[in-house]
Design an enzyme around this catalytic site. Structure first.
Site, mmCIF file in Angstrom:
data_model
loop_
_atom_site.group_PDB
_atom_site.id
_atom_site.type_symbol
_atom_site.label_atom_id
_atom_site.label_comp_id
_atom_site.label_asym_id
_atom_site.label_seq_id
_atom_site.Cartn_x
_atom_site.Cartn_y
_atom_site.Cartn_z
ATOM 1 N N ASP A 109 0.856 -1.169 0.000
ATOM 2 C CA ASP A 109 0.000 0.000 0.000
ATOM 3 C C ASP A 109 0.906 1.237 0.000
ATOM 4 O O ASP A 109 2.081 1.134 0.356
ATOM 5 C CB ASP A 109 -0.876 -0.065 1.262
ATOM 6 C CG ASP A 109 -1.605 1.226 1.511
ATOM 7 O OD1 ASP A 109 -2.192 1.766 0.550
ATOM 8 O OD2 ASP A 109 -1.574 1.700 2.669
ATOM 9 N N ASP A 160 0.028 5.162 0.956
ATOM 10 C CA ASP A 160 -0.102 6.106 2.077
ATOM 11 C C ASP A 160 -0.195 5.369 3.412
ATOM 12 O O ASP A 160 -1.071 4.537 3.617
ATOM 13 C CB ASP A 160 -1.341 6.994 1.872
ATOM 14 C CG ASP A 160 -1.270 7.740 0.543
ATOM 15 O OD1 ASP A 160 -0.164 8.150 0.148
ATOM 16 O OD2 ASP A 160 -2.324 7.892 -0.118
#
Ligand SMILES: [Zn+2]
Length: 430
Positions: free
Chosen positions: A253, A255
């Site tokens: 992922d 952020d």
């Protein structure tokens, strides 16, 4: 299809290891580099090889002869004067096939060529440069591409660069013979530089493409690299990366996993790498795993960030990782968002797509492109959407979360809890 191998290199930088033989004859784990190249070509059914020789070329010819002992057919062009990295192509133009492979003689590689050929045909490319991210993009020549992988700019080694994609030419090319005819018009000397005189001027045709691959391609330019390649061959790392073999990935992922998360990021100025991320990605790179970023960016659908700015954010990420000697292998983002009603939103992205996490679309696309064994791969993120997407794709999952919040019901729980990407990689490697 014909393969031309430029086997004339003198190899002064590596002369500490071997000095009385041509560079492509330097033995690695008992065999010349060139023999590995020929074996890799034969495995892909490429049995029409022309070796361009120069300095001490007779040593090469004495060893390989007509190629029959290596299950292939080999012919030779011997340069009596140095013709540069492409001059020989003009001398042997009539012998070239309509499309031909061109390979630097100092490379160790193992590539699934069928994927390269398909890419070249699909794009009706005039010249396809096999590219890859490397661990020192800051002092390498870089290829700048558009979203279709078309090369739009060549950033020279010494040229100042802003934020860039880590994309370096590897020394393997698939060329159409047409490019030789095209460049002949502007070339007068016999000595020709492939990059400067043939490829760069052809950017203006809009038919120059970069085929980016995580497969193993390394040159033997320096003693350090020589010893690394030797170890990689011995440990089977070279063959393992060929995309005809199943790959393992760490899906990341963005952020909150790679960079600080303070709400959505809409400006590159706000993008900051988290501590320890470079170290963790270095471990991924070194372990022969693919590092692939999988991120939801609904800021596009909401009209809060342009595609150009998002691209700049991602180039900043690659640049800052590159400055620490690490790289990601690919990045997928979902620009969509299902709910309407935001001021300034872009309706074309307001759809219920298959890629937005918790759906597994981006992971499935990556798995198809890179032949990834999802059950042997991990999805790591700081949001339950990451965990759901990972599970839906059949991956193992790891959630980055405070220890106080590790009480998710068993049916939804990740396989691992961790405090950061670095913490995850420490556990993974154990
Ligand atoms: Zn989407």
């Amino acid at each position: 299809m014909k393969t031309i191998i430029m086997a004339g290199g003198k190899g002064t930088r590596i002369s500490g290891i071997a000095s009385d033989i041509p560079k492509p004859m330097i033995p690695v784990v008992g065999k010349p580099i060139l023999e590995y190249q020929i074996a890799a070509l034969v495995r892909s059914g490429m049995r029409d090889i022309l070796l361009v020789t120069g300095h001490l070329g007779y040593i090469i010819q004495d060893y390989f002869k007509d190629g029959s002992a290596f299950d292939t057919h080999i012919s030779y062009f011997h340069e009596t004067e140095a013709l540069g990295t492409a001059g020989a192509l003009f001398e042997i133009e009539k012998e070239l096939s309509d499309s031909f492979l061109l390979i630097n003689g100092d490379l160790v590689f193992d590539i699934d060529f069928s994927r390269l050929f398909a890419f070249h045909a699909e794009n009706q490319s005039l010249a396809t440069l096999v590219s890859h991210p490397n661990s020192h993009p800051y002092d390498s020549a870089l290829l700048e591409t558009d979203s279709d992988e078309r090369i739009i700019r060549w950033i020279n080694k010494e040229e100042p660069r802003a934020f860039y994609k880590n994309r370096v030419s590897s020394g393997v090319y698939l060329l159409d013979r047409e490019i030789i005819a095209l460049s002949k018009k502007s070339i007068s000397a016999k000595k020709v530089d492939l990059d400067r005189d043939v490829l760069k001027p052809a950017i203006s045709t809009n038919r120059l493409f970069a085929y980016n691959t995580p497969e193993y391609i390394k040159d033997m330019g320096t003693p350090d690299r020589f010893y690394q390649v030797e170890e990689d061959i011995a440990k089977g790392r070279v063959a393992a990366r060929n995309l005809s073999h199943r790959q393992r990935a760490i899906f990341l992922d963005r952020d909150g996993t790679i960079n600080q998360s303070k709400g959505f990021i809409t400006r590159h100025e706000d993008f900051k790498l988290l501590d320890g991320v470079d170290k963790a990605i270095r471990q991924i790179n070194k372990s022969g795993l693919l590092a692939i970023v999988i991120t939801n960016q609904p800021v596009i659908a909401r009209g809060e960030c342009s595609l150009e700015e998002l691209d700049l954010i991602h180039r900043k990420m690659e640049t800052e990782l590159g400055n620490t000697g690490v790289y990601i292998d690919d990045l997928y983002y979902c620009p969509h968002h299902p709910d309407r009603g935001f001021a300034g939103e872009r309706l074309e992205y307001k759809i219920d797509c298959e890629c937005r996490k918790p759906k597994p679309g981006m992971l499935l696309r990556a798995a198809e492109k890179y032949n990834i064994d999802l059950s042997a791969s991990w999805m790591i993120g700081d949001d339950m959407r990451d965990i759901h997407a990972g599970k839906a794709a059949g991956c193992k999952t790891a959630l980055i979360v405070d220890s106080a919040k590790r009480d998710i019901p068993a049916n939804e729980a990740p396989d691992l809890y961790c405090s950061s990407l670095e913490n995850f990689m420490d556990m993974y490697l154990k």
